[in-house]
Write a protein that holds these residues in place. Structure first.
Motif, PDB file in Angstrom:
ATOM      1  N   ILE A  18       0.839  -1.211   0.000  1.00 37.17           N
ATOM      2  CA  ILE A  18       0.000   0.000   0.000  1.00 37.17           C
ATOM      3  C   ILE A  18       0.867   1.252   0.000  1.00 37.17           C
ATOM      4  O   ILE A  18       0.617   2.209  -0.745  1.00 37.17           O
ATOM      5  N   VAL A  19       1.900   1.264   0.861  1.00 38.31           N
ATOM      6  CA  VAL A  19       2.793   2.437   0.914  1.00 38.31           C
ATOM      7  C   VAL A  19       3.488   2.637  -0.426  1.00 38.31           C
ATOM      8  O   VAL A  19       3.563   3.762  -0.949  1.00 38.31           O
ATOM      9  N   TYR A  20       3.995   1.547  -0.985  1.00 33.62           N
ATOM     10  CA  TYR A  20       4.657   1.659  -2.287  1.00 33.62           C
ATOM     11  C   TYR A  20       3.677   2.098  -3.366  1.00 33.62           C
ATOM     12  O   TYR A  20       4.012   2.896  -4.246  1.00 33.62           O
ATOM     13  N   PHE A  21       2.434   1.564  -3.268  1.00 31.08           N
ATOM     14  CA  PHE A  21       1.409   1.935  -4.238  1.00 31.08           C
ATOM     15  C   PHE A  21       1.108   3.432  -4.169  1.00 31.08           C
ATOM     16  O   PHE A  21       1.013   4.113  -5.197  1.00 31.08           O
ATOM     17  N   ILE A  22       0.974   3.947  -2.933  1.00 33.10           N
ATOM     18  CA  ILE A  22       0.670   5.381  -2.768  1.00 33.10           C
ATOM     19  C   ILE A  22       1.814   6.236  -3.295  1.00 33.10           C
ATOM     20  O   ILE A  22       1.593   7.225  -4.016  1.00 33.10           O
ATOM     21  N   CYS A  23       3.051   5.866  -2.935  1.00 25.30           N
ATOM     22  CA  CYS A  23       4.213   6.643  -3.407  1.00 25.30           C
ATOM     23  C   CYS A  23       4.309   6.615  -4.927  1.00 25.30           C
ATOM     24  O   CYS A  23       4.548   7.647  -5.575  1.00 25.30           O
ATOM     25  N   LEU A  24       4.138   5.419  -5.506  1.00 27.38           N
ATOM     26  CA  LEU A  24       4.228   5.296  -6.960  1.00 27.38           C
ATOM     27  C   LEU A  24       3.096   6.049  -7.643  1.00 27.38           C
ATOM     28  O   LEU A  24       3.292   6.689  -8.689  1.00 27.38           O
ATOM     29  N   LEU A  25       1.905   5.981  -7.029  1.00 26.60           N
ATOM     30  CA  LEU A  25       0.763   6.693  -7.609  1.00 26.60           C
ATOM     31  C   LEU A  25       0.999   8.198  -7.585  1.00 26.60           C
ATOM     32  O   LEU A  25       0.739   8.904  -8.573  1.00 26.60           O
ATOM     33  N   LEU A  26       1.502   8.722  -6.433  1.00 28.72           N
ATOM     34  CA  LEU A  26       1.773  10.161  -6.347  1.00 28.72           C
ATOM     35  C   LEU A  26       2.826  10.587  -7.358  1.00 28.72           C
ATOM     36  O   LEU A  26       2.669  11.621  -8.034  1.00 28.72           O
ATOM     37  N   SER A  27       3.917   9.803  -7.448  1.00 28.31           N
ATOM     38  CA  SER A  27       4.965  10.161  -8.409  1.00 28.31           C
ATOM     39  C   SER A  27       4.445  10.086  -9.843  1.00 28.31           C
ATOM     40  O   SER A  27       4.801  10.915 -10.694  1.00 28.31           O
ATOM     41  N   SER A  28       3.564   9.098 -10.115  1.00 27.88           N
ATOM     42  CA  SER A  28       3.015   8.967 -11.468  1.00 27.88           C
ATOM     43  C   SER A  28       2.108  10.149 -11.800  1.00 27.88           C
ATOM     44  O   SER A  28       2.156  10.702 -12.908  1.00 27.88           O
ATOM     45  N   VAL A  29       1.277  10.530 -10.819  1.00 25.45           N
ATOM     46  CA  VAL A  29       0.378  11.673 -11.054  1.00 25.45           C
ATOM     47  C   VAL A  29       1.177  12.940 -11.296  1.00 25.45           C
ATOM     48  O   VAL A  29       0.883  13.727 -12.209  1.00 25.45           O
ATOM     49  N   ILE A  30       2.207  13.158 -10.453  1.00 25.72           N
ATOM     50  CA  ILE A  30       3.039  14.358 -10.623  1.00 25.72           C
ATOM     51  C   ILE A  30       3.743  14.333 -11.973  1.00 25.72           C
ATOM     52  O   ILE A  30       3.774  15.342 -12.699  1.00 25.72           O
ATOM     53  N   SER A  31       4.321  13.173 -12.324  1.00 29.68           N
ATOM     54  CA  SER A  31       5.017  13.067 -13.618  1.00 29.68           C
ATOM     55  C   SER A  31       4.055  13.279 -14.774  1.00 29.68           C
ATOM     56  O   SER A  31       4.390  13.952 -15.768  1.00 29.68           O
ATOM     57  N   PHE A  32       2.822  12.717 -14.639  1.00 30.42           N
ATOM     58  CA  PHE A  32       1.845  12.883 -15.696  1.00 30.42           C
ATOM     59  C   PHE A  32       1.464  14.353 -15.876  1.00 30.42           C
ATOM     60  O   PHE A  32       1.353  14.847 -17.008  1.00 30.42           O
ATOM     61  N   ASN A  33       1.258  15.031 -14.746  1.00 31.69           N
ATOM     62  CA  ASN A  33       0.903  16.453 -14.836  1.00 31.69           C
ATOM     63  C   ASN A  33       2.017  17.261 -15.477  1.00 31.69           C
ATOM     64  O   ASN A  33       1.764  18.165 -16.285  1.00 31.69           O
ATOM     65  N   ILE A  34       3.261  16.925 -15.111  1.00 28.59           N
ATOM     66  CA  ILE A  34       4.391  17.647 -15.709  1.00 28.59           C
ATOM     67  C   ILE A  34       4.457  17.383 -17.212  1.00 28.59           C
ATOM     68  O   ILE A  34       4.624  18.308 -18.022  1.00 28.59           O
ATOM     69  N   CYS A  35       4.302  16.112 -17.583  1.00 26.21           N
ATOM     70  CA  CYS A  35       4.337  15.768 -19.017  1.00 26.21           C
ATOM     71  C   CYS A  35       3.178  16.417 -19.765  1.00 26.21           C
ATOM     72  O   CYS A  35       3.341  16.893 -20.903  1.00 26.21           O
ATOM     73  N   GLU A  36       2.012  16.417 -19.121  1.00 24.31           N
ATOM     74  CA  GLU A  36       0.853  17.033 -19.769  1.00 24.31           C
ATOM     75  C   GLU A  36       1.100  18.515 -20.012  1.00 24.31           C
ATOM     76  O   GLU A  36       0.781  19.052 -21.083  1.00 24.31           O
ATOM     77  N   LYS A  37       1.684  19.196 -19.006  1.00 26.01           N
ATOM     78  CA  LYS A  37       1.965  20.621 -19.175  1.00 26.01           C
ATOM     79  C   LYS A  37       2.992  20.852 -20.284  1.00 26.01           C
ATOM     80  O   LYS A  37       2.866  21.788 -21.083  1.00 26.01           O
ATOM     81  N   ILE A  38       4.034  19.971 -20.303  1.00 28.09           N
ATOM     82  CA  ILE A  38       5.059  20.114 -21.347  1.00 28.09           C
ATOM     83  C   ILE A  38       4.442  19.906 -22.730  1.00 28.09           C
ATOM     84  O   ILE A  38       4.697  20.682 -23.668  1.00 28.09           O
ATOM     85  N   LEU A  39       3.605  18.861 -22.872  1.00 30.65           N
ATOM     86  CA  LEU A  39       2.958  18.602 -24.162  1.00 30.65           C
ATOM     87  C   LEU A  39       2.033  19.747 -24.554  1.00 30.65           C
ATOM     88  O   LEU A  39       1.970  20.145 -25.723  1.00 30.65           O
ATOM     89  N   TYR A  40       1.320  20.253 -23.546  1.00 35.94           N
ATOM     90  CA  TYR A  40       0.409  21.365 -23.854  1.00 35.94           C
ATOM     91  C   TYR A  40       1.198  22.592 -24.307  1.00 35.94           C
ATOM     92  O   TYR A  40       0.804  23.275 -25.258  1.00 35.94           O
TER      93      TYR A  40
END
Length: 669
Positions: A18-40
């Protein structure tokens, strides 16, 4: 193998995952938002550049056509030759190299018209009244007309007009009609994605080019962007009034979410809009999301395997702990854990083995203590029996002491009454002595007041004698002054006599002279009168001096008598002052003696109080001793009962220690 949901293995693995899942999920969301902003940002930049390129191409083409008209106007102005043949030849020559030019034409102020399309105006055609001619003349500059539909070809056309001036005066207008096919080719050429399209609106926001044929202009009407029931188009129209470039997200006419990038064409004020579906931006993000999901699943699997390995390694030691604690629960303390580890589990094993060793020592000590307790209890039981017998003897003795203390308290009460009677007599003597001291002090105060008054009276008499002496001296001086006045009066009498004699002689001499001496006779009469007046005044003064002299002599006699009386009174006052001083001295001696007596009575009173207090203390002590004796007797009886209870409790403790020893024997060390 059945998995227990409440087991540590399951809980530990679940927590790590669960802890690893939460950390990975947070990092994925942050990375996705950064990539989305870069693509935009990349999309926005690419779309803006594409839109600007199309806008610049259109603007360059239109400005090129406008510059060509300006050059032709300058050529006509330079040659200043408006011959019909020359004009037509010139216009035909220019049109041959232009693919999208429908015709070049010239209208002159003398109503003549020339065109490269060989169009012949109808009879009565006045070129100066045409709309295009008036617009060019009124604006007096290069003019780009609003696009319109050619009735013959049904194509969109734009006219470019330029006034012709000779010596600063407008003599005509040159123009050209252009097909907008070139603009359509340009707009269709530039695309970012497959479903992109470009539309063009004029300065009035009327559609010129659009994918939807319903928005295209016709020969009788134009479709305005603001009239379309679409909020996005209205926003573009409003926003482009203040901004030449921009990007808006919204729904298109087909209700799909799209991005609209617009850029204004500077030469004509038209607006170029690039419409890009949102799906074109989401496509790269979909691949990115798929990559995130794949890496997420792989990471979860790897983390699960690693966590299971770590949990199993930790639980292996915990299971050993579990088995050892079961042995401890059964009382077996003979074995320790044999787990070798250098981490926290190793520290825990060391602490656990230390605890077992200490428990072994503790159990052995408890056994020895129980043996010692049984021995001590046997000895205590014997001692308690001896104490019980001694308590009986002490109780009897305390009863005898209590009876003697009661008799002593009665005797002390009688003695205290006698001492109180003596204290009352001492208080009466003390009261009388204090009254005597007060009366003596009052008499002393009165004598001191009399002495003070006598001394003041003596001082006043001395002052009076001094005043009499001073007055006597003054009277003597006054007597001497009056003697001097008598001498002066005698001189005045002598002068009066001489004056009278002088006046008599003068009168005689005046009579001798006769009439000439009348005046002198008058003076002699006046002198005689003055002499007589002076003689009378002198007599009065002499009489007054004699009377004053008699009064002064009488004052001298009275002053002498007063002085004698004052001296006699002063002598008596001295005697009175001495008497007062003797009385005050006697009063002081008497007061000292009375004070000594008063001090003795105070000492007697204090001694009386101390004696009474001591007697009361002795009486209280006797009463307390009697009460204490009774309490001690009662306490001894209670102690006797307590000793019996203690003896019984010791027997019970012996029984309990035997049972405890039997229980301790169950622990194996």
């Amino acid at each position: 193998m059945k998995i227990k949901l409440n087991s540590l293995k399951f809980k530990g693995t679940a927590i790590i995952i669960i802890v690893y899942f939460i950390c990975l999920l947070l990092s994925s969301v942050i990375s996705f938002n950064i990539c989305e902003k870069i693509l935009y940002d990349q999309f926005n930049q690419k779309a803006s550049i594409s839109c600007s390129n199309v806008s610049n191409n259109i603007n360059n083409w239109i400005e090129g056509q406008g510059k060509a008209i300006e050059q032709m106007a300058e050529d006509i102005q330079f040659y200043n030759n408006f011959d019909a043949t020359n004009m037509k030849d010139y216009l035909h020559m220019k049109q041959q190299s232009q693919k999208y030019v429908i015709a070049y034409y010239v209208g002159l102020s003398d109503k003549r018209y020339f065109g490269s399309d060989n169009w012949i105006p109808p009879q009565g055609y006045d070129v100066t009244k045409q709309k295009w001619y008036s617009q060019a003349v009124n604006e007096n500059k290069l003019v780009y007309t609003k696009p319109y539909i050619d009735e013959a070809t049904k194509k969109s056309i734009i006219s470019i007009l330029m006034p012709i001036k000779i010596d600063g005066k407008i003599v005509g207008v040159i123009g050209e009609d252009l097909y907008l096919d070139y603009l359509m080719n340009i707009t269709q050429k530039y695309k970012i994605g497959e479903n992109d399209y470009v539309f063009l609106v004029d300065a009035d926001n009327d559609f010129i080019i659009h994918k939807n044929k319903n928005f295209l202009p016709s020969s009788n009407k134009n479709v305005n962007m603001g009239s379309v029931k679409n909020y996005t188009y209205t926003s573009i129209a409003n926003k482009s009034k203040n901004e030449s470039k921009g990007l808006i997200k919204g729904k298109d006419y087909d209700s799909q979410n799209k991005y609209f990038v617009y850029d204004k064409i500077s030469s004509t004020g038209w607006l170029l809009v690039l419409s890009i579906p949102e799906i074109e931006i989401i496509k790269p993000l979909s691949k990115l999301i798929l990559g995130f999901i794949s890496s997420f699943i792989i990471s979860i699997i790897i983390s699960s395997l690693i966590s299971i390995y770590i949990i199993n390694r930790i639980l292996k030691a915990i299971f050993r702990f579990k088995e050892q604690t079961k042995l401890l629960a059964d009382g077996d303390y003979r074995e320790t854990l044999d787990i070798k580890a250098k981490d926290e589990i190793g520290d825990l094993v060391g602490s656990f083995n230390t605890m077992i060793t200490k428990q072994q020592k503790f159990i052995k000590n408890v056994k020895q203590m129980i043996y010692n307790l049984q021995t001590e209890n046997d000895e205590s039981d014997k001692s308690i029996c001896e104490v019980t017998e001694t308590s009986k003897i002490v109780t009897d003795s305390m009863e005898e002491i209590s009876n003697g203390s009661v008799e002593q308290a009665k005797n002390m009460t009688i003695t205290l009454e006698k001492v109180n009677s003596l204290g009352k007599s001492i208080n009466n003597i003390d009261s009388n002595v204090r009254s005597m001291v007060n009366e003596t002090n009052k008499s002393k105060d009165k004598n001191e007041l009399g002495l003070t008054a006598a001394r003041e009276l003596k001082a006043k008499f001395e002052e009076n004698n001094n005043s009499i002496r001073v007055m006597s001296e003054k009277v003597k001086d006054l007597t001497e002054k009056f003697k001097y006045l008598e001498d002066i009066n005698q001189v005045i009498e002598s002068i009066s006599k001489e004056t009278n004699l002088l006046s008599l002689n003068a009168s005689i001499e005046a009579v001798k002279v006769g009439d000439a001496g009348k005046g002198f006779g008058v003076v002699a009469d006046e002198i005689r009168k003055l002499s007589n007046d002076s003689s009378d005044s002198s007599k009065k003064i002499k009489s007054a001096i004699n009377e004053i002299d008699d009064i002064i002599n009488l004052v001298k006699v009275q002053m002498a008598n007063t002085t004698a009386i004052s001296e006699s009174t002063n002598v008596k006052l001295k005697s009175t002052i001495n008497n007062f001083e003797d009385v005050i001295s006697c009063s002081n001696n008497l007061i000292r003696q009375i004070n000594l007596l008063n001090d003795e009575t105070d000492n007697m009173r204090k001694s009386k109080i101390e004696v009474i207090e001591n007697m009361e203390n002795v009486s209280n002590i006797s009463e307390q001793q009697s009460a204490a004796s009774e309490e001690v007797s009662a306490s001894m009886q209670e102690q006797f009962a307590s000793m019996e209870k203690i003896s019984n409790n010791i027997r019970k403790i012996n029984n309990m220690s035997k049972k405890l020893l039997e229980t301790i024997q169950l622990f194996k060390t």
